[in-house]
Design a protein around this motif. Structure first.
Motif, PDB file in Angstrom:
ATOM      1  N   LYS A   1       0.825  -1.205   0.000  1.00  0.00           N
ATOM      2  CA  LYS A   1       0.000   0.000   0.000  1.00  0.00           C
ATOM      3  C   LYS A   1       0.861   1.257   0.000  1.00  0.00           C
ATOM      4  O   LYS A   1       0.535   2.251  -0.679  1.00  0.00           O
ATOM      5  CB  LYS A   1      -0.950  -0.022   1.205  1.00  0.00           C
ATOM      6  N   GLU A   2       1.948   1.246   0.731  1.00  0.00           N
ATOM      7  CA  GLU A   2       2.868   2.388   0.730  1.00  0.00           C
ATOM      8  C   GLU A   2       3.468   2.613  -0.666  1.00  0.00           C
ATOM      9  O   GLU A   2       3.588   3.756  -1.123  1.00  0.00           O
ATOM     10  CB  GLU A   2       3.989   2.164   1.744  1.00  0.00           C
TER      11      GLU A   2
ATOM     12  N   SER B   1      -6.403   9.789  -0.709  1.00  0.00           N
ATOM     13  CA  SER B   1      -6.293   8.702   0.263  1.00  0.00           C
ATOM     14  C   SER B   1      -6.617   7.392  -0.446  1.00  0.00           C
ATOM     15  O   SER B   1      -7.381   7.370  -1.418  1.00  0.00           O
ATOM     16  CB  SER B   1      -7.248   8.920   1.443  1.00  0.00           C
ATOM     17  N   LEU B   2      -6.036   6.298   0.047  1.00  0.00           N
ATOM     18  CA  LEU B   2      -6.170   4.998  -0.595  1.00  0.00           C
ATOM     19  C   LEU B   2      -6.729   3.978   0.394  1.00  0.00           C
ATOM     20  O   LEU B   2      -6.207   3.838   1.504  1.00  0.00           O
ATOM     21  CB  LEU B   2      -4.806   4.537  -1.117  1.00  0.00           C
TER      22      LEU B   2
ATOM     23  N   THR C   1       0.801   4.087  -2.838  1.00  0.00           N
ATOM     24  CA  THR C   1       0.591   5.476  -2.437  1.00  0.00           C
ATOM     25  C   THR C   1       1.653   6.386  -3.032  1.00  0.00           C
ATOM     26  O   THR C   1       1.353   7.469  -3.546  1.00  0.00           O
ATOM     27  CB  THR C   1       0.582   5.587  -0.899  1.00  0.00           C
ATOM     28  N   ASP C   2       2.904   5.951  -2.976  1.00  0.00           N
ATOM     29  CA  ASP C   2       3.992   6.745  -3.556  1.00  0.00           C
ATOM     30  C   ASP C   2       3.800   6.922  -5.061  1.00  0.00           C
ATOM     31  O   ASP C   2       4.029   8.016  -5.607  1.00  0.00           O
ATOM     32  CB  ASP C   2       5.338   6.077  -3.281  1.00  0.00           C
TER      33      ASP C   2
ATOM     34  N   ASN D   1       0.995   9.426  -5.668  1.00  0.00           N
ATOM     35  CA  ASN D   1       1.451  10.784  -5.346  1.00  0.00           C
ATOM     36  C   ASN D   1       2.319  11.363  -6.466  1.00  0.00           C
ATOM     37  O   ASN D   1       2.199  12.544  -6.820  1.00  0.00           O
ATOM     38  CB  ASN D   1       2.231  10.775  -4.029  1.00  0.00           C
TER      39      ASN D   1
END
Length: 404
Positions: A229-230, A256-257, A233-234, A237
């Motif tokens: 998930k990180e 947001s995810l 997310t990156d 972004n």
């Protein structure tokens, strides 16, 4: 002469309004699946009719229900315990001029091809089919037998389209397309196709809520999920930052995810999938409940109520006018100077030629100058597009016009 009217739209354009709310259901969403599969069946049937009879015969393949199945999710790869059911319904021509068309086989084969080409982890055994296609009514079928140069409309139906998309609308649309692109899936194969993006803009602040399941075969633990998930997310972004810079807008975009995630609850607290779509066990799908024909669900805009996907492309104005109204609006916006925003309304009269709508109207917001000064140019654009509607219907028949 066609009945064309042009007037000023007495409202602010969408981008100037304080609030915008826009949604996009991605390729793997159950509603999007239904739209895509049914329109692919219409395209395939149109091809078959043209090959066998030299013309497209009556059909409306626009009633569909995708019934969710059941799965057991497991780190390392879950299993499907009960298949999904795709119910394919409405009307088609099964025979003409002494020749039979195997409509049911075409429908099932086309659906199977679509799943194989678009959902990486849906195997053929994960799907059952129930075909409920029947011959059309005598009066509607007769429209196709009249051999007129321009077919009559088989419904009384209204449609509205607009142009251009606002930045919020484009951002929501392009974010989902990026996340479901071949390049993104190659880099992040663990990301599922059932992606939903909700955008809310308040003044110059845009917030995106993204839902995107992670395929459980790529995970070995809850901790691994949150590491993935990180990474996702990156990646999002980075896409957002680049997108804002490329479009040269002054806007603060946040996102947001998978907001329902809760650490410490194992599989119950994270968004995973076995097949990439929530139709595996969580959500049924239906034609017409997803994106409008321009690919989004824009809550600030007037939208057509018809489900375009699957309807026949040569006489059903619920499909033709739905898509054509957006094309005409775009032609007005790009061709007529100083137009800031254009809305186009089309209303059919059942039985009347499709190139002669009962109402063809444009509502215009100008950057400068008056609507009266461009009225003739706008009228000319509308008249030209209606004059060439036969070419447009063949684009629809070949699947060249996006509808979801």
């Amino acid at each position: 002469m066609r009945n064309i009217t042009v007037e000023e739209f007495r409202a602010s354009c969408a981008a100037a309004q304080q609030l915008e709310i826009v949604e996009r259901k991605g390729m793997g969403h159950p509603d999007s699946i239904c739209d895509a599969v049914m329109d692919n069946i219409s395209v395939r049937l149109s091809e078959e009719y043209l090959q066998e009879f030299g013309e497209i015969l009556h059909h409306n393949i626009d009633k569909c229900l995708l019934v969710a199945g059941e799965v057991t999710g497991i780190f390392g790869g879950g299993m499907v315990t009960h298949p999904m059911l795709l119910v394919i319904g409405d009307r088609a021509t099964f025979s003409a001029e002494g020749k039979d068309i195997d409509v049911n086989s075409i429908a099932v084969d086309t659906a199977g091809r679509w799943f194989d080409e678009n959902l990486r982890f849906v195997e053929p055994e994960f799907l059952d089919y129930q075909v409920e296609l029947k011959p059309g009514s005598a009066e509607l079928t007769d429209i196709f037998r009249r051999k007129e140069k321009m077919l009559g409309s088989n419904d009384t139906s209204a449609a509205v389209g607009y142009a251009p998309l606002s930045f919020t609308e484009k951002m929501v649309l392009d974010t989902e397309k990026y996340l479901n692109s071949p390049d993104f899936k190659e880099k992040y194969p663990e990301s599922g196709e059932d992606i939903k993006v909700m955008g809310v803009r308040k003044d110059s602040d845009l917030d995106l809520t993204v839902a995107m399941p992670v395929v459980d075969r790529f995970l070995d633990s809850e901790e691994h999920y949150f590491r993935v998930k990180e990474d996702l997310t990156d990646a999002i972004n980075t896409f957002i930052a680049d997108y804002v810079e490329e479009n040269k807008v002054s806007m603060d975009v946040t996102f947001s995810l998978n907001n329902l995630d809760m650490p410490g609850r194992g599989m119950n607290g994270i968004y995973t999938t076995v097949t990439g779509t929530s139709a595996e066990d969580a959500d049924c799908g239906q034609v017409g409940r997803g994106n409008r024909v321009n690919g989004i669900i824009p809550l600030n805009r007037p939208v057509s109520s018809e489900a375009a996907a699957g309807k026949n492309p040569v006489s059903h104005v619920g499909k033709i006018y739905n898509a054509l109204s957006h094309r005409i609006a775009d032609r007005i916006y790009t061709a007529v100077p100083d137009v800031e925003e254009a809305y186009v309304w089309l209303l059919s009269d059942i039985g009347a030629p499709i190139d002669r709508p009962k109402v063809a109207a444009a509502q215009i917001i100008m950057k400068k100058g008056s609507v009266e000064s461009v009225q003739d140019e706008v009228t000319e654009v509308i008249d030209r597009e209606l004059e060439n509607i036969g070419e447009f219907t063949m684009e629809l028949a070949r699947g060249m016009v996006p509808l979801y």
